[in-house]
Design a protein around this motif. Structure first.
Motif, short mmCIF file in Angstrom:
data_model
loop_
_atom_site.label_atom_id
_atom_site.label_comp_id
_atom_site.label_asym_id
_atom_site.label_seq_id
_atom_site.Cartn_x
_atom_site.Cartn_y
_atom_site.Cartn_z
N ARG A 91 0.84 -1.19 0.00
CA ARG A 91 0.00 0.00 0.00
C ARG A 91 0.88 1.25 0.00
O ARG A 91 1.85 1.33 0.75
CB ARG A 91 -0.91 0.04 1.23
CG ARG A 91 -2.10 -0.90 1.18
CD ARG A 91 -3.09 -0.56 2.28
NE ARG A 91 -2.56 -0.84 3.60
CZ ARG A 91 -3.05 -1.73 4.44
NH1 ARG A 91 -4.07 -2.48 4.09
NH2 ARG A 91 -2.51 -1.90 5.64
N ASN A 95 -3.41 3.16 -1.58
CA ASN A 95 -3.59 2.49 -2.87
C ASN A 95 -2.82 1.17 -2.89
O ASN A 95 -1.67 1.10 -2.43
CB ASN A 95 -3.10 3.39 -4.01
CG ASN A 95 -3.89 4.68 -4.10
OD1 ASN A 95 -5.11 4.67 -3.97
ND2 ASN A 95 -3.19 5.79 -4.28
N TYR A 97 -0.86 -2.11 -4.52
CA TYR A 97 0.03 -2.43 -5.64
C TYR A 97 0.57 -3.85 -5.49
O TYR A 97 0.80 -4.32 -4.38
CB TYR A 97 1.20 -1.44 -5.69
CG TYR A 97 0.78 -0.02 -5.94
CD1 TYR A 97 0.55 0.44 -7.24
CD2 TYR A 97 0.57 0.86 -4.88
CE1 TYR A 97 0.13 1.74 -7.47
CE2 TYR A 97 0.15 2.17 -5.11
CZ TYR A 97 -0.07 2.59 -6.40
OH TYR A 97 -0.49 3.89 -6.63
N SER A 172 -2.81 2.56 -12.28
CA SER A 172 -3.39 2.84 -10.97
C SER A 172 -3.33 1.65 -10.03
O SER A 172 -4.07 1.61 -9.03
CB SER A 172 -4.85 3.30 -11.13
OG SER A 172 -4.90 4.51 -11.87
N ALA A 175 -6.23 -1.74 -7.64
CA ALA A 175 -7.62 -1.35 -7.37
C ALA A 175 -8.47 -1.26 -8.63
O ALA A 175 -9.69 -1.44 -8.57
CB ALA A 175 -7.66 -0.02 -6.62
#
Length: 204
Positions: A91, A95, A97, A172, A175
């Motif tokens: 994170r 977000n 990854y 991105s 997510a």
């Protein structure tokens, strides 16, 4: 940057070829004065190339930099921190990854790079460049074009290869992954359209 949809799987010229590629991609996520980094589950960490810890816990820490040194939760740790997920997600500011996240102190700033394999990278790119509702063949073409763009973007002279925004391809992380675009990436795994021995540029 958006990528043109080519019917790469249906027809290629005699001078072009489809070659297998499965390389790591280093994505520059940010250069910032502070961030929160962690993992959703099992992960390990190295500082300046030396393994420092491995844990099954989901953790998050604030990270800053000063005078070329990283500070984690206010404690100076070194100049480079590498976090690697073990079946979990990493994170960055909330977000998620895949792969690894590398933090490097640059003066009073932190360079944040996501290091992951090509196919995982494309899972976070294709649904941002095109709509997952498009026909499967179009999604496959986009996956191939995005793969070629990423291969072209590799920069051995730098610590990272591509930006995560419109300066290269919008990425991105986990997510935004979608079953239909994931399938297109999987069905074209390793396929990189080439011309004259080099990956094509299919941007518009």
């Amino acid at each position: 940057r958006a990528l043109v949809l080519l019917l790469l799987l249906a027809a290629t010229s005699a001078a072009a070829a489809l070659e297998p590629f499965n390389r790591q991609v280093r994505v520059l996520l940010d250069v910032t004065s502070s961030l929160t980094v962690g993992a959703t589950g099992p992960h390990s960490g190295s500082v300046d190339g030396v393994p420092r810890f491995s844990t099954a816990a989901a953790l998050d820490w604030p990270v800053t930099a000063a005078e070329g040194q990283l500070y984690v939760d206010g404690v100076r740790v070194g100049t480079r921190l590498l976090l690697e997920a073990d079946g979990s997600f990493l994170r960055v500011n909330g977000n998620r990854y895949r792969g690894a996240v590398r933090l490097v102190a640059e003066g009073d700033l932190v360079q944040v790079v996501n290091v992951l394999d090509m196919e995982s990278y494309l899972r976070g790119v294709v649904p941002r460049e095109v709509s997952p509702s498009w026909p499967h063949e179009a999604l496959q073409a986009q996956a191939c074009a995005a793969r070629a763009y990423a291969v072209r973007g590799r920069q051995s002279s730098k610590d990272w290869d591509v930006y995560c925004d419109v300066r290269d391809q919008v990425y991105s992380g986990a997510a935004v992954e979608h079953p239909r675009t994931n399938a297109a990436v999987r069905d074209t795994a390793g396929v990189c359209p080439m011309y004259g021995g080099k990956p094509i540029l299919a941007a518009y």
